[in-house]
Design a protein around this motif. Structure first.
Motif, short mmCIF file in Angstrom:
data_model
loop_
_atom_site.label_atom_id
_atom_site.label_comp_id
_atom_site.label_asym_id
_atom_site.label_seq_id
_atom_site.Cartn_x
_atom_site.Cartn_y
_atom_site.Cartn_z
N CYS A 1 19.76 29.53 18.30
CA CYS A 1 20.83 28.51 17.85
C CYS A 1 21.69 28.09 18.90
N LYS A 2 21.10 28.36 20.11
CA LYS A 2 22.32 27.83 21.23
C LYS A 2 21.98 26.36 21.27
N ASN A 3 23.06 25.75 21.72
CA ASN A 3 23.27 24.31 21.84
C ASN A 3 21.96 23.79 22.40
N PRO A 4 21.32 22.80 21.64
CA PRO A 4 19.94 22.35 22.31
C PRO A 4 20.22 21.21 23.50
N ALA B 1 34.22 25.30 14.99
CA ALA B 1 33.89 24.15 15.76
C ALA B 1 32.67 24.00 16.43
N ALA B 2 32.13 24.91 17.06
CA ALA B 2 31.07 25.11 18.05
C ALA B 2 29.78 24.76 17.04
N VAL B 3 29.87 25.49 15.86
CA VAL B 3 28.67 25.59 14.89
C VAL B 3 28.51 24.14 14.33
N ALA B 4 29.84 23.58 14.05
CA ALA B 4 29.47 22.30 13.52
C ALA B 4 28.93 21.24 14.58
N LYS B 5 29.44 21.24 15.68
CA LYS B 5 28.93 20.48 16.63
C LYS B 5 27.24 20.66 16.89
N ILE B 6 26.92 21.88 17.08
CA ILE B 6 25.64 22.15 17.37
C ILE B 6 24.67 21.89 16.04
N ARG B 7 25.26 21.97 14.93
CA ARG B 7 24.57 21.68 13.81
C ARG B 7 24.36 20.11 13.72
N ASN B 8 25.26 19.50 14.02
CA ASN B 8 25.29 18.10 13.95
C ASN B 8 24.01 17.51 15.10
N THR B 9 24.05 18.03 16.23
CA THR B 9 23.12 17.89 17.39
C THR B 9 21.69 18.21 16.76
N PHE B 10 21.75 19.38 16.12
CA PHE B 10 20.25 19.60 15.42
C PHE B 10 19.93 18.58 14.43
N GLU B 11 20.88 18.18 13.37
CA GLU B 11 20.63 17.20 12.61
C GLU B 11 19.98 15.65 13.30
N VAL C 1 38.15 20.75 14.61
CA VAL C 1 38.04 20.21 13.36
C VAL C 1 37.11 21.50 12.32
N MET C 2 37.43 21.79 11.58
CA MET C 2 36.74 22.90 10.76
C MET C 2 35.59 22.29 10.13
N ALA C 3 34.48 23.08 10.29
CA ALA C 3 33.18 22.53 9.78
C ALA C 3 33.08 22.38 8.34
N PRO C 4 32.38 21.43 7.63
CA PRO C 4 32.26 21.34 6.26
C PRO C 4 31.28 22.56 5.96
N MET D 1 27.35 29.95 22.40
CA MET D 1 26.26 29.25 22.24
C MET D 1 26.13 27.98 23.38
N ASP D 2 27.20 27.85 23.78
CA ASP D 2 27.02 26.71 24.88
C ASP D 2 26.55 27.40 26.20
N TRP D 3 27.28 28.41 26.70
CA TRP D 3 27.33 28.97 27.90
C TRP D 3 26.79 30.40 27.64
N HIS D 4 25.78 30.93 28.20
CA HIS D 4 25.48 32.23 27.92
C HIS D 4 26.08 33.04 28.77
N PRO D 5 26.66 34.14 28.47
CA PRO D 5 27.72 35.09 29.19
C PRO D 5 26.72 35.68 30.37
#
Lengths: 382, 364
Positions: free
Chosen positions: B299-302, B51-61, A378-381, B121-125
């Protein structure tokens, strides 16, 4: 093989008793007549087997062990076995002398092993030896008349075989004779193998033919019985018919009888033709059975699938100049190839992967892009 | 071209009554699941990053509202840059362990494929790289003991390697077999010897060495996700010696249903690979990667950072779930014990037994 057949001929697996029954003997319970006893509990190998596969063992009332001098009077269960140097010994002596490993024969000092003792089949030990020698020789000298160009060669061969056999039986130049056997074996290894197979095939064919013959005989007996029944019925009917006709018609009696006879003859001749057809059928069946024993060798096709492995895209060379596999190729002890590594296979794999997918154009986006977008992302807003 | 295509097809159908065979390469998972167009590759990376940015942002929030406002998340190209740096670490490690080329190439492929399914951001290389290399030693049949492996890499424990192993294998879809360009190059080099009109002095060994260097450079690029190994190998040879590659390509005919000669067919492809290898075939600039890595720390996944609130929350959630499971199991056992003394259930009563016997009789 021929030996076995000869011997089996006069043994026939039956207990032969010469000179009457033991208990009726006037002597003190001992019999001087030899007996051949069958036993199936032979521990030791060897001996001569009869048709039913059992070993016939020689046995007489005045057996005596030449080593410990115990005889059947002292030990009714005395069993004498023959060593490879053809000396007799009782079982307890064998156990005593040879349990701890190979030991010299107490009579001739030849080193013997416990397992090399065989049951005795013939009263005369020279016969026993001759049978053993001939059996051994027949296994290795199994050439046939067809293997020679002319009769002269075959006769010379037979002469040589007989010479060797004679030498072995009478212990003349044993070492030299053994050498001759070895030389013959080495020279004719493939022919010997072929002849063994041929013999087996022949035996198999014989068995099959016997079986077919047996079935045919049964068939014929059945047919004959039915035939007889039929004939009897017909005769009965004929007789009744003649009587009926004689009763009802007013023609001459002799004429009526002659007419009926002629009809009966015609019928029986028709039956014989049917019979001959039946016989030829049986023969055909037999020849077909004989033919079916040789099954043609179908060439082996390993695996078939519908993958194209680029076989036409390259031609492999027998050897390549290749510094990278040189170490493996020069490895004389084969340590690097121990796991089954073969340089030519590695080469083939490399060359195949060089042409593999060579003409495969890269994927391009033609509208499929939007369709194949994964729905779960899902694209992020923003 | 389409017209030529169909006519050739029908001709083939006439010639061969047997079923048309599929080329072996098209049976490989590399062809079926790991072959992308350049645009598709780009899209996959962008979508994954978004998708990853959105998910991590939600976690931060969820952790602390408003805290994500001034976090600068990594973009897809920055993620790719970081992965590329760790790709370039693998040859160094392999040189240290004296692993064969096969291991090196396979590990690099695994690392690239892993980051088509997961985000940096989930798994460091840094850790994933160690795991892919260890996995590659096993899948290419060059095994090394875990202890020998970790003791030769500073600041690494066995769990660093093994913890991610299943995740990596899962992300690869358990498709471990990879076709490599260096083997194809070896094959081309061997096959050149079967060209009779090509004297030996025209193909000195150092051309092969140069071509091999280009194959190694191609591993820093996305070439293997777009093109076939043989095409990459041929391009690398053409960079080292255009003459040899032309002669070899001329000796091969396109086996499939295309009538034009192979060199004509592959012209664009080889050109694209050539550009890719010469422009991108080198490790990234270390300074720019350092900058990315510094931002990654923020910014890595908390949920994956040990000690953070989100991590603790995730652990607590997992703990709660497993606790509930345990309780349920204990409850089941207790109830079973409460019903009768025998844990395998009580004896059947006479009535029930008779009923069951009747049922058995019915079966007969």
């Amino acid at each position: 093989m021929s030996n076995r057949a000869n011997v089996g001929g006069w043994l026939q697996g039956k207990t032969i008793r010469k000179g009457g029954v033991v208990s009726t003997n006037t002597h003190s319970g001992r019999s001087s007549t030899p007996q051949v006893q069958s036993t199936s509990t032979t521990v030791f190998g060897g001996g001569v087997k009869d048709v039913s596969g059992r070993t016939s063992e020689y046995f007489s009332m005045d057996d005596q062990c030449p080593v410990c001098k115990s005889d059947r009077y002292l030990n009714p269960k005395l069993r004498l076995l023959v060593s490879s140097c053809y000396h007799k010994m009782c079982e307890s002596c064998i156990d005593r002398l040879f349990t701890l490993g190979p030991a010299p024969c107490p009579i001739c000092q030849k080193v013997l092993r416990k397992l090399a003792f065989t049951p005795q089949t013939f009263e005369d030990l020279t016969v026993e030896k001759e049978v053993a020698v001939r059996r051994r020789i027949a296994k290795e000298f199994n050439k046939r008349r067809e293997d020679f160009l002319d009769l002269r060669g075959y006769n010379d061969y037979l002469e040589e075989v007989e010479d060797i056999t004679f030498n072995l039986i009478n212990d003349i130049d044993v070492a030299q004779t053994e050498e001759r056997i070895q030389a013959h074996k080495k020279e004719n290894a493939s022919l010997i193998e072929k002849n063994i197979q041929r013999d087996e095939q022949y035996a198999q064919a014989l068995r099959e033919q016997e079986e077919a013959d047996r079935q045919e005989r049964e068939q014929r007996a059945l047919e004959a019985r039915r035939e007889e029944e039929l004939q009897r019925e017909e005769r009965e009917k004929d007789r009744r018919e003649i009587i009926d006709r004689l009763e009802t018609s007013n023609t001459d009696a002799a004429k009526v009888i002659a007419k009926s006879r002629a009809e009966a003859n015609k019928r029986s001749s028709a039956r014989t033709t049917v019979d001959s057809v039946l016989k030829s059928n049986a023969q055909l069946l037999r020849s077909r059975a004989a033919r079916s024993t040789t099954i043609p060798d179908v060439p082996h096709i390993p695996l078939q699938d519908d993958w194209y492995a680029y076989e036409d895209a390259y031609v492999l060379m027998n050897s390549y100049e290749d510094p990278y596999s040189e170490a493996v190729r020069k490895d004389r002890d084969g340590i690097m190839r121990a796991g089954g590594y073969r340089v030519d296979q590695a080469w083939e794999r490399a060359v195949r992967s060089a042409v593999m997918g060579l003409d495969l154009l890269p994927l391009t986006e033609q509208g499929s892009f939007s369709n194949s977008c994964p729905a779960d992302i899902v694209m992020a807003p923003v | 071209m389409i017209a030529g295509n169909t006519s050739k097809d029908s001709a083939e159908a006439d010639n061969s009554p047997v079923k048309k065979k599929n080329p072996l390469y098209e049976a490989s998972t590399q062809y079926r699941n790991w072959r992308y167009s350049p645009e598709r590759l780009e899209a996959v990376r962008t979508q994954l990053n978004a998708a990853a940015v959105a998910k991590i942002r939600n976690t931060f929030e969820a952790d602390e509202p408003g805290s994500s406002a001034n976090v600068a998340f990594l973009s897809a190209s920055e993620e790719h840059l970081l992965v590329k740096l760790y790709v370039s670490k693998i040859p160094q490690l392999c040189g240290h362990f004296h692993f064969p080329e096969e291991v090196e190439a396979t590990a690099i492929t695994y690392l690239k494929r892993f980051y088509l399914k997961n985000t940096v951001m989930d798994w460091h290389p840094k850790n994933v790289m160690l795991t892919t290399l260890f996995l590659a030693t096993k899948t290419t049949n060059n095994p090394i003991s875990l202890e020998a492996y970790t003791s030769n890499i500073p600041k690494t424990s066995a769990s660093d390697v093994l913890d991610l192993e299943f995740l990596v294998a899962q992300s690869l879809g358990f498709e471990f077999a990879v076709w490599h360009a260096h083997r194809a190059l070896w094959g081309i080099w061997l096959d050149l010897q079967s060209l009779t009109d090509l004297p030996e002095d025209l193909r000195p060994q150092d051309i092969y060495e140069i071509a091999l260097k280009h194959v190694r450079a191609s591993r820093f690029t996305d070439a293997e996700l777009i093109y076939t190994p043989s095409q990459i190998a041929l391009t690398c040879l053409s960079i080292a010696s255009p003459l040899l590659s032309q002669r070899w390509a001329a000796s091969k005919t396109a086996s499939s249903s295309i009538s034009e000669p192979l060199s004509e067919l592959l012209k664009d492809t080889l050109g694209a690979i050539n550009a890719m290898v010469t422009q991108n075939g080198h490790p990234p600039d270390i300074e720019s990667v350092r900058e990315v890595d510094r931002r990654l720390k923020l910014c890595k996944n908390p949920e994956k950072v040990v000690g953070s609130k989100a991590y603790l929350a995730r652990i607590a959630e997992e703990e709660r779930l497993s606790e509930r499971k345990r309780n349920k199991k204990a409850e089941d056992v207790r109830r079973a014990l409460g019903e009768g003394a025998d844990p395998f259930g009580s004896d059947l009563s006479d009535k029930e037994q008779a009923k069951r016997l009747a049922e058995l009789d019915d079966d007969d």
